[in-house]
Every structure is written in C-alpha cells, then in structure tokens.
Design a protein around this motif. Structure first.
Motif, short mmCIF file in Angstrom:
data_model
loop_
_atom_site.label_atom_id
_atom_site.label_comp_id
_atom_site.label_asym_id
_atom_site.label_seq_id
_atom_site.Cartn_x
_atom_site.Cartn_y
_atom_site.Cartn_z
N LEU A 10 9.12 -7.26 -6.10
CA LEU A 10 7.77 -6.85 -6.51
C LEU A 10 7.66 -5.32 -6.50
CD1 LEU A 10 5.34 -9.36 -4.74
CD2 LEU A 10 5.55 -8.96 -7.21
N ALA A 11 8.18 -4.70 -5.45
CA ALA A 11 8.14 -3.23 -5.39
C ALA A 11 8.93 -2.61 -6.54
CB ALA A 11 8.68 -2.75 -4.04
N ARG A 12 10.07 -3.20 -6.85
CA ARG A 12 10.88 -2.68 -7.96
C ARG A 12 10.14 -2.82 -9.29
NH1 ARG A 12 13.49 -1.05 -10.11
NH2 ARG A 12 15.31 -2.22 -10.81
N LYS A 13 9.37 -3.88 -9.45
CA LYS A 13 8.57 -4.03 -10.66
C LYS A 13 7.50 -2.94 -10.71
CE LYS A 13 7.31 -8.08 -12.16
NZ LYS A 13 7.93 -8.11 -13.50
N GLY A 14 7.00 -2.55 -9.55
CA GLY A 14 6.06 -1.43 -9.52
C GLY A 14 6.72 -0.12 -9.91
N GLN A 15 7.95 0.08 -9.47
CA GLN A 15 8.70 1.28 -9.85
C GLN A 15 8.92 1.32 -11.36
OE1 GLN A 15 12.82 1.32 -8.73
NE2 GLN A 15 12.96 3.55 -8.73
N ILE A 18 -1.76 1.18 -14.03
CA ILE A 18 -2.48 0.03 -13.47
C ILE A 18 -1.50 -0.98 -12.87
CG2 ILE A 18 -3.95 -1.93 -14.04
CD1 ILE A 18 -5.34 -0.16 -16.09
N THR A 19 -0.45 -1.32 -13.63
CA THR A 19 0.52 -2.28 -13.13
C THR A 19 1.30 -1.71 -11.95
OG1 THR A 19 0.75 -3.26 -15.32
CG2 THR A 19 2.51 -3.70 -13.74
N ALA A 20 1.66 -0.44 -12.02
CA ALA A 20 2.39 0.19 -10.92
C ALA A 20 1.59 0.10 -9.63
CB ALA A 20 2.71 1.64 -11.26
N ILE A 21 0.31 0.41 -9.71
CA ILE A 21 -0.55 0.35 -8.52
C ILE A 21 -0.71 -1.08 -8.04
CG2 ILE A 21 -2.87 0.77 -7.62
CD1 ILE A 21 -3.04 3.12 -9.66
N GLY A 22 -1.03 -1.98 -8.97
CA GLY A 22 -1.32 -3.36 -8.59
C GLY A 22 -0.13 -4.09 -7.99
N VAL A 23 1.02 -4.00 -8.65
CA VAL A 23 2.20 -4.73 -8.16
C VAL A 23 2.71 -4.12 -6.86
CG1 VAL A 23 4.57 -5.38 -8.69
CG2 VAL A 23 2.84 -5.48 -10.48
N SER A 24 2.74 -2.79 -6.78
CA SER A 24 3.22 -2.14 -5.56
C SER A 24 2.30 -2.41 -4.38
CB SER A 24 3.34 -0.63 -5.80
OG SER A 24 4.24 -0.34 -6.84
N ALA A 75 7.15 0.16 -1.13
CA ALA A 75 6.04 -0.23 -1.99
C ALA A 75 4.97 0.86 -2.04
CB ALA A 75 5.44 -1.55 -1.49
N ALA A 76 4.66 1.46 -0.89
CA ALA A 76 3.64 2.52 -0.85
C ALA A 76 4.07 3.72 -1.69
CB ALA A 76 3.38 2.94 0.59
N THR A 77 5.36 4.02 -1.68
CA THR A 77 5.86 5.16 -2.45
C THR A 77 5.67 4.94 -3.95
OG1 THR A 77 7.48 5.66 -0.72
CG2 THR A 77 7.91 6.57 -2.91
N TYR A 78 5.97 3.73 -4.42
CA TYR A 78 5.81 3.46 -5.85
C TYR A 78 4.34 3.36 -6.23
CZ TYR A 78 10.81 2.54 -5.62
OH TYR A 78 12.17 2.67 -5.43
N ALA A 79 3.51 2.88 -5.31
CA ALA A 79 2.06 2.87 -5.57
C ALA A 79 1.54 4.29 -5.71
CB ALA A 79 1.33 2.13 -4.46
N ALA A 80 2.09 5.21 -4.90
CA ALA A 80 1.64 6.61 -4.95
C ALA A 80 1.87 7.22 -6.32
CB ALA A 80 2.37 7.42 -3.88
N TYR A 81 3.01 6.92 -6.91
CA TYR A 81 3.27 7.47 -8.24
C TYR A 81 2.31 6.87 -9.26
CZ TYR A 81 5.70 9.14 -12.36
OH TYR A 81 6.00 9.76 -13.55
N GLY A 82 1.98 5.60 -9.10
CA GLY A 82 0.98 5.00 -9.98
C GLY A 82 -0.36 5.71 -9.87
N HIS A 83 -0.75 6.04 -8.65
CA HIS A 83 -2.01 6.77 -8.47
C HIS A 83 -1.94 8.16 -9.11
CE1 HIS A 83 -4.05 3.84 -6.01
NE2 HIS A 83 -3.08 3.81 -5.10
N ALA A 84 -0.78 8.80 -9.04
CA ALA A 84 -0.64 10.11 -9.68
C ALA A 84 -0.79 9.97 -11.19
CB ALA A 84 0.72 10.72 -9.33
N LEU A 85 -0.17 8.93 -11.75
CA LEU A 85 -0.32 8.69 -13.19
C LEU A 85 -1.79 8.47 -13.56
CD1 LEU A 85 2.69 6.29 -13.87
CD2 LEU A 85 2.46 8.64 -14.70
N ALA A 86 -2.54 7.85 -12.64
CA ALA A 86 -3.96 7.60 -12.87
C ALA A 86 -4.82 8.82 -12.56
CB ALA A 86 -4.41 6.41 -12.03
N ALA A 138 -1.68 10.96 -2.44
CA ALA A 138 -1.28 11.59 -1.18
C ALA A 138 -1.42 10.62 -0.01
CB ALA A 138 -2.11 12.84 -0.94
N ARG A 139 -2.48 9.81 -0.03
CA ARG A 139 -2.70 8.85 1.05
C ARG A 139 -1.56 7.83 1.09
NH1 ARG A 139 -7.01 6.34 -0.76
NH2 ARG A 139 -8.41 8.00 -0.08
N ALA A 140 -1.14 7.34 -0.07
CA ALA A 140 -0.06 6.35 -0.11
C ALA A 140 1.26 6.96 0.37
CB ALA A 140 0.08 5.79 -1.51
N LEU A 141 1.52 8.20 -0.03
CA LEU A 141 2.76 8.85 0.41
C LEU A 141 2.75 9.10 1.92
CD1 LEU A 141 3.08 11.32 -2.58
CD2 LEU A 141 4.73 9.54 -2.01
#
Length: 474
Positions: free
Chosen positions: A279-284, A293-299, A316-327, A334-337
C-alpha cells in the motif's frame, strides 16, 4: 481523419497487459496494424482485438511477434502470465518443460535461475527524445548500438561468464543445494536480482523477474502445505519488486499493474506487514505520477494499519508527505515528515526484520528536500539533496544518480545555473550506466530549463552530452 485509437487497459488482467505491450512494441517499430499484419500474415482486425484484450493470443502468435518485432523474448515471457497452463506451455527454459519437471526441485532451480544469454541481435533499450520533447525508451539491435556506454560491463555483469551464460543447467550461486526448498531458492535469487538492479538499473532485470513469477506460479500448482504458502509469499514479493523495476524504468502503467497483483496476492498470504508495505509503495508510485490525492489517501491508509514495531509507518508517512507537498500544503507535509522521523527515533529495531532496511533519517530528509523543491524552496532542497548524497551507503549507485538529478533541478530553480549543469553531468554519467528512467526524466526537465542559458560553457557541455546519450526521434 482516422478514428482515434482506443485507450487500452493494461491494469485489468495479464491478457490486457499483453495486448498493451504488443501495441507498445509495434509502435516502437513504427508499424501500423495493417503493416504488422502483412509482416506476420495475420488479419489486422484480429490483431486489434488482441491488443484490446478481447482475444487470447495463441502461443504461436506470441512466438511470431516476439521474433518479428525483435523483443528479445519479452512478449513471449509475458505470454506465460496470460496462460500459465503447464499442460500447454512447452518452452526450453520453462519449469513445465518435461526435461526439467517441477517434481525435481534441483532441476527446476537449474532451469529457471539463469539470467538470459545475449546475442548480437538482442535488443538494447535506450532513451529517445520525441519530437514534442518527451522521453520514450526504444530497443535497438545490440550490433548497431553506440559503443562507449559501458555495455560490455553491463552485459558481463548480467549474463555472467560465457560458460554460465551458455550452460542452461548452471544455477546462480546459492541455488545448487539439492535440499534447498523452492521458496528459499527464489528468496536467494531475488536478493541477487535486487543487487543487480541497484548496480545496473531495471531494464536488464525485468525479464528475469517476470520469468520467475511465472515459474513460481507453476510450482504452486504442485506444492501444497507450508511450501505452497511460502511460494505465495515470495510470489507476492517478486510482484512488488517487479512493480518497482517498472516504476524505475518509467513504465508507470506496468508498475501499477504489478503492484495491484502484489496487493491482491498479499491478502491471500494473511501477512498484514506485506500488505501495508505494498500500500505504501502504491502511494509512492502515485506521488511520482503527480497524483496527490491518491498518494495521500493510500499512504495514509498504509500508515493507519502499520504495526508500531516496524518501519512501515515511517515509510507510509514519508510518501504521504510528498503527496501533501504536491497538494501545496506545506504544513501537512512537514507534519508527516516529522511524524516519520519520530517513528524512526523511537523504534527498538529488530535486525532480522525485512521491512524498510533502507529506511532511515536520511531517506526522510531526501523527501523533505524533494517537498521543499515542489513547494518552491529550491535552495533548501539543493542543500537537502547534497546531505543525502553524502550519507548514501556504498552500492546505491542509481539512487545517487537520482539525488544528483534532483539536486541539479533544485539549483536550476534557485538560478544557480552553472552548478545545475555541473551536477547534472554527474547524474548523466550514472544514467548511462543504469538506464534509470527516473534519472533521465529529471534530466530531461533540467535540459529544458537550461535551454535559455545555452551560451554558458557548463550548460553547453551538459546539453551536448545529453543529446549524445538521448537519441532523437526521426
């Protein structure tokens, strides 16, 4: 005007993936359906239905198109996933071949473990710049490929010494023990392939990994009990690895296909950790595709189910962080990282745990730098990538190239033009050796950004070298 091409759906099934790959190879060879039909003496409308996944290709067709399109066995290997029936498949190196029956484990190990030998007609996949400035990867005959790109070293490393490359019965190191169970053989081979990928990149590894997945599926038909469960688990690991290889090679559709298969199989293993990791890899992957949206949701889903005594939550938190940056949400990024760093700092790590052995504070910092770049803080991004490169362990040759390419883009964003070109050249040398689409894609962006400064010597050198390596579409 002709009718628009029907969009293919390679994610739906192996049958649809095979049809999509057939079209991709046909396009690479510059053939219309009609021309290919004339070449192989098949009806064009029949071939169109096969490309759309509406008809199952017979093995004879797979053999013909593999030969005529010069795919170096890629389409034939992929066909084994379309119809993995041992009663129908009789291939010289397949576990269903009667000469190397699946009931004889040592013979199976010997028949599937080798890396394929290369001939002068084998294809070499290289980046090519299209007329609209994009990058595609095309395959050329080895004998016509340019010298000077380290191909002799690549070929030697992949195929091994000539005696091994030619001897079908010689397994890879560690696979010859007669009492080695099937799953353990594939575990050892997977580690060899991971090491090979780290050094040389994905293009030489993908065909072998796909062949091993097919071999594992065959073995599962005759192994039950604990052996069967172990094989399902390693099959899931191979599928995730295959997804990563296609990801690095720039084929996001194929990457998503294999990650979906890995996720599906992971549920059958009953192991929550491997499901969480996939699941985390799918977020990456979603992040690298620009899908915030998918990066944040799946991660976020992966983090929610991660066991607290593993690195999976930090991944998972690291990949979610990049999704938030894209958004464009710097606070959430920063919170996720920070959350990822906290998880790592409080873990009492089990050295035998297989999850995220590469995951550490430096990896989080890499994604912090990447997020800074997306959010427009280019100087902090460049500094972050520089620190990450210094901290890289030996053996991560391709990752160094990726970080260098991203650092060069950060310098360009900060208008540090000469430094961007200089660092870009370093990344380019690694791109030559590894054929990593991630590096090439980043450097393609850099090439475009540096165009206006072409009179600067460092920029001119980078762009000239880039053009020598990346062919132009005719």
């Amino acid at each position: 005007m002709g009718q628009p091409r029907k969009e293919l759906t390679p994610d739906r099934s192996p049958l649809h993936l095979w049809g999509s790959e057939l079209r991709a190879w046909r396009d690479r060879r510059g053939l219309s359906l009609a021309k290919m039909g004339e070449l192989i003496r098949y009806n064009a409308s029949y071939l169109a239905r096969i490309e759309r996944g509406e008809r199952k290709p017979p093995r004879e067709l797979a053999e013909i198109v593999d030969r005529e399109l010069n795919t170096s066995g890629a389409l034939l290997r992929l066909w084994n996933l379309v119809d993995p029936n041992p009663n129908e498949i009789r291939h010289a190196n397949h576990v269903a071949n009667q000469a190397d029956h699946v009931a004889n484990t040592s013979q199976v190990v010997a028949s599937v473990a080798h890396l394929p030998a290369e001939s002068e007609e084998a294809g070499i996949t290289v980046p090519c710049r299209t007329s609209d400035g994009g990058i595609i990867f095309v395959t050329l005959p080895r004998r016509t490929f340019l010298s000077g790109l380290g191909l002799s070293a690549v070929t030697a490393a992949v195929t091994g010494p000539p005696a091994i490359a030619q001897a079908r019965s010689v397994p890879l190191a560690g696979a010859a023990a007669p009492d080695l169970n099937p799953a353990e053989h594939f575990r050892q081979l997977r580690q060899v392939l991971i090491d090979n990928d780290n050094l040389l990149g994905p293009l030489r590894t993908i065909p072998t990994v796909e062949a091993q997945i097919s071999a594992i599926q065959q073995l599962r038909q005759v192994h039950g009990g604990s052996d069967g469960r172990d094989l399902l688990y390693i099959q899931t690991q191979y599928a995730e690895f295959c997804g990563w290889l296609h990801h690095d090679a720039g084929n996001f559709q194929a990457s998503r296909y294999w990650l979906d298969r890995a996720l599906e199989w992971s549920y059958a293993t009953g192991d929550i950790d491997i499901t969480t990791y996939i699941l985390a890899r799918k977020g990456q992957l979603a992040g690298d595709m620009g899908d915030a949206i998918t990066a944040i949701g799946v991660s976020t889903a992966a983090k929610a189910q991660a066991r607290p005594d593993t690195k999976l939550g930090a991944i998972a938190a690291t990949y979610a962080a990049y999704g938030h940056a894209l958004a464009k949400d710097p606070t959430a990024s920063a919170r996720a990282l920070d959350d990822a760093q906290t998880i790592l700092s409080t873990l009492d790590l089990d050295p035998s745990s297989p999850w995220g052995t590469w995951m550490d504070s430096s990896y989080v910092d890499v994604h912090r730098a990447r997020s800074h770049h997306v959010l427009g803080d280019h100087r902090r991004a460049a500094e972050g990538f520089q620190n990450a490169i210094i901290g890289l362990p030996s053996g991560y040759h391709r990752d160094r190239g990726v970080y260098l390419a991203r650092e060069s883009l950060a310098h360009a964003g900060a208008k540090e033009i000469e430094q961007a070109a200089t660092v870009g050249l370093q990344a380019l040398s690694i791109a030559q050796a590894t054929s990593s689409a991630r590096i090439i894609t980043e450097l393609t962006r850099l090439d475009g950004q540096l165009e206006r400064w072409g009179s600067i010597p460092a920029v001119s050198e980078f762009r000239d070298t880039f053009d020598e390596i990346v062919a132009h579409q005719a």
